[in-house]
Design an enzyme around this catalytic site. Structure first.
Site, PDB file in Angstrom:
ATOM      1  N   ASP A  60       0.836  -1.206   0.000  1.00 48.12           N
ATOM      2  CA  ASP A  60       0.000   0.000   0.000  1.00 48.12           C
ATOM      3  C   ASP A  60       0.874   1.261   0.000  1.00 48.12           C
ATOM      4  O   ASP A  60       0.661   2.182  -0.800  1.00 48.12           O
ATOM      5  CB  ASP A  60      -0.919  -0.030   1.244  1.00 48.12           C
ATOM      6  CG  ASP A  60      -1.760   1.218   1.375  1.00 48.12           C
ATOM      7  OD1 ASP A  60      -2.797   1.297   0.698  1.00 48.12           O
ATOM      8  OD2 ASP A  60      -1.354   2.122   2.133  1.00 48.12           O
ATOM      9  N   LYS A  74       1.472   4.147  -3.057  1.00 50.73           N
ATOM     10  CA  LYS A  74       1.373   5.598  -2.829  1.00 50.73           C
ATOM     11  C   LYS A  74       2.692   6.284  -3.186  1.00 50.73           C
ATOM     12  O   LYS A  74       2.701   7.378  -3.765  1.00 50.73           O
ATOM     13  CB  LYS A  74       0.997   5.857  -1.374  1.00 50.73           C
ATOM     14  CG  LYS A  74      -0.410   5.342  -1.036  1.00 50.73           C
ATOM     15  CD  LYS A  74      -0.653   5.334   0.465  1.00 50.73           C
ATOM     16  CE  LYS A  74      -2.054   4.830   0.802  1.00 50.73           C
ATOM     17  NZ  LYS A  74      -2.234   4.583   2.242  1.00 50.73           N
TER      18      LYS A  74
HETATM   19  N1  HSE Z   1      -4.869   0.722   4.404  1.00 53.05           N
HETATM   20  C1  HSE Z   1      -4.542   2.082   4.169  1.00 53.05           C
HETATM   21  C2  HSE Z   1      -3.626   2.571   5.294  1.00 53.05           C
HETATM   22  C3  HSE Z   1      -5.798   2.904   4.116  1.00 53.05           C
HETATM   23  O1  HSE Z   1      -3.485   1.866   6.287  1.00 53.05           O
HETATM   24  O2  HSE Z   1      -3.057   3.636   5.186  1.00 53.05           O
HETATM   25  C4  HSE Z   1      -5.587   4.262   3.536  1.00 53.05           C
HETATM   26  O3  HSE Z   1      -5.039   4.217   2.247  1.00 53.05           O
END
Ligand code: HSE
Length: 438
Positions: free
Chosen positions: A202, A206
């Site tokens: 994740d 990003k």
């Molecule tokens: N799973 C993601 C986090 C949610 O923990 O940041 C927000 O993108």
């Protein structure tokens, strides 16, 4: 007076973010009309299961499983389904039908961004994705617009709320990792597949998005060096505290300037941060993004990095922008990946390291270890030694050595660790962590 225009809005997905967006669209119709000059009509909400429980009660008549029919004829399509397919196909369909797209789908943009942005360029539509990175924190628009006239050298940040929540609970409350993970799940911070968070995917998604914007270069998930927090133990958190650090899952997007030309490095890994650094004080599910730009200098963005309602705020901002563009006409402003800098392997970066070793506690051991670092060109800054075990006759037999290095090239550090592993005096290389933010 002209009758106010109506814009049809299609919402795909009614999970923790989608249901909040639906609720805001339904409740704030008049306020949104004042801001955009158009009545935003929620034409329907595409869901997989009409009867699934939701965070917010939604009008049953708006729910549909017929996504295609909902998309066709819509002016704005909000994609909050997540995942690659069918989200990719639906977004391409929406763009080809002339709709503006708002999405929070970081995985899709990090893996198929080029295809999506090309499709938008072909029809002059816009794709907005403020919610894809750092939830409520405005960071996409600042990079894409406000800082577009500056040169960005580095972005570092905590981009994943759930792992920050888990590491923070372990650090501040001594909570076991599994219990902290359960709490993060209950708060809706973790992705449906928690591996995306825990293994750093994740944050890597990003980071790829931020690096693409910051360096005007196409950076995809495959370009990001990624390490997650699965290997972080209670003992490592305690060892970090003892040395004055806190462990954070850090994303770094950096422009490397070398004689052979500029390149970019994009990486995600757990790193040690000095307890005095502002990043050490990013607690719970919050995110922080530090941008270093040539003229603007250092900038810091901080706030909620996860959560349905918080992320919905970023989505709504994009919906208002898309509505204004629709009303004003003209083409959407696309991406600018024209610089095309090469992506450097992680071995080329320079940073500081903390290496923890279990060694035989005997004369000459420290000298041999210092020699291994020296031979690889890695300069040692500090050494801390503690006895870990008593021998049968009370004599010291093992010791824990914690070495902190000056800035060194990752390739050189890796060569050092290989030689430490092969050395007779080293019982175990217990941990190797980068030290960032200094
Ligand atoms: N799973 C993601 C986090 C949610 O923990 O940041 C927000 O993108």
């Amino acid at each position: 007076m002209n009758e106010q225009r109506r814009l049809r809005v299609a919402l795909l997905g009614a999970g923790s973010v989608g249901s909040q967006v639906a609720s805001l669209l339904l409740k704030q119709g008049d306020a949104l009309a004042e801001r955009t000059g158009a009545q935003l009509e929620l034409a329907g909400i595409a869901v997989r299961n009409l009867d699934a429980p939701r965070d917010v009660e939604l009008p049953r008549e708006l729910l549909t499983t017929d996504v295609e029919s909902l998309i066709v004829g819509s002016d704005i399509v909000i994609e909050l389904m997540g995942g690659i397919e069918p989200a990719r196909t639906h977004i391409l369909t929406a763009l080809r039908a002339g709709a503006d797209v708002v999405t929070g789908n970081k995985a899709l943009l990090a893996e198929h961004g080029a295809e999506i942005f090309d499709a938008a360029d072909q029809v002059g539509a816009s794709v907005s994705y403020e919610a894809a990175v750092a939830a409520a924190i405005p960071i996409i628009r600042p990079l894409k617009d406000s800082l577009a006239g500056d040169r960005i050298d580095r972005i570092s940040g905590i981009l994943n709320g759930s792992t920050n929540f888990i590491l923070d609970k372990m650090d501040r409350e001594g909570m076991p990792a599994a219990e902290a993970q359960r709490m993060a799940t209950d708060l809706g911070y973790l992705e449906a597949d928690p591996t995306l968070d825990l293994a750093g995917y994740d944050a890597a998604h990003k980071a790829a998005i931020l690096a693409s914007l910051a360096f005007h270069t196409k950076v995809s998930l495959d370009d990001v060096h990624r390490e997650g927090i699965e290997s972080i133990t209670d003992e490592m958190i305690e060892g970090a505290r003892h040395a004055g650090y806190v462990v954070k899952l850090l994303a770094v997007c950096e422009r490397l300037t070398e004689p052979e030309g500029d390149s970019v490095s994009v990486r995600v890994y757990p790193a040690l941060i000095d307890r005095q650094h502002p990043m050490a004080n990013v607690h719970g599910g919050n995110n922080a993004v530090f941008v270093e730009a040539a003229s603007a200098g250092p900038l810091m963005f901080y706030g909620a990095g996860a959560g349905g309602r918080e992320t919905a705020s970023a989505v709504m901002g994009d919906v208002v922008s898309a509505a204004r563009r629709h009303i004003a006409g003209g083409v959407g402003v696309g991406e600018s990946p024209r610089l095309s800098l090469p992506v450097a392997p992680v071995g080329r970066i320079y940073t500081r390291y903390q290496v923890r070793l279990e060694v035989a506690d005997a004369p000459g051991v420290l000298q041999e270890i210092a020699g291994i670092f020296n031979d690889a060109g890695v300069s040692v800054a500090t050494v801390d030694q503690t006895q870990v075990e008593e021998g049968p006759d009370g004599a010291r037999s093992r010791a824990m050595i914690v070495l902190a290095t000056h800035r060194a090239r990752e390739e050189a550090l890796r060569a050092t660790v290989e030689r430490l592993n092969a050395s007779d005096v080293v019982v175990d290389v217990v941990s190797v962590l980068r030290v960032e933010g200094e």
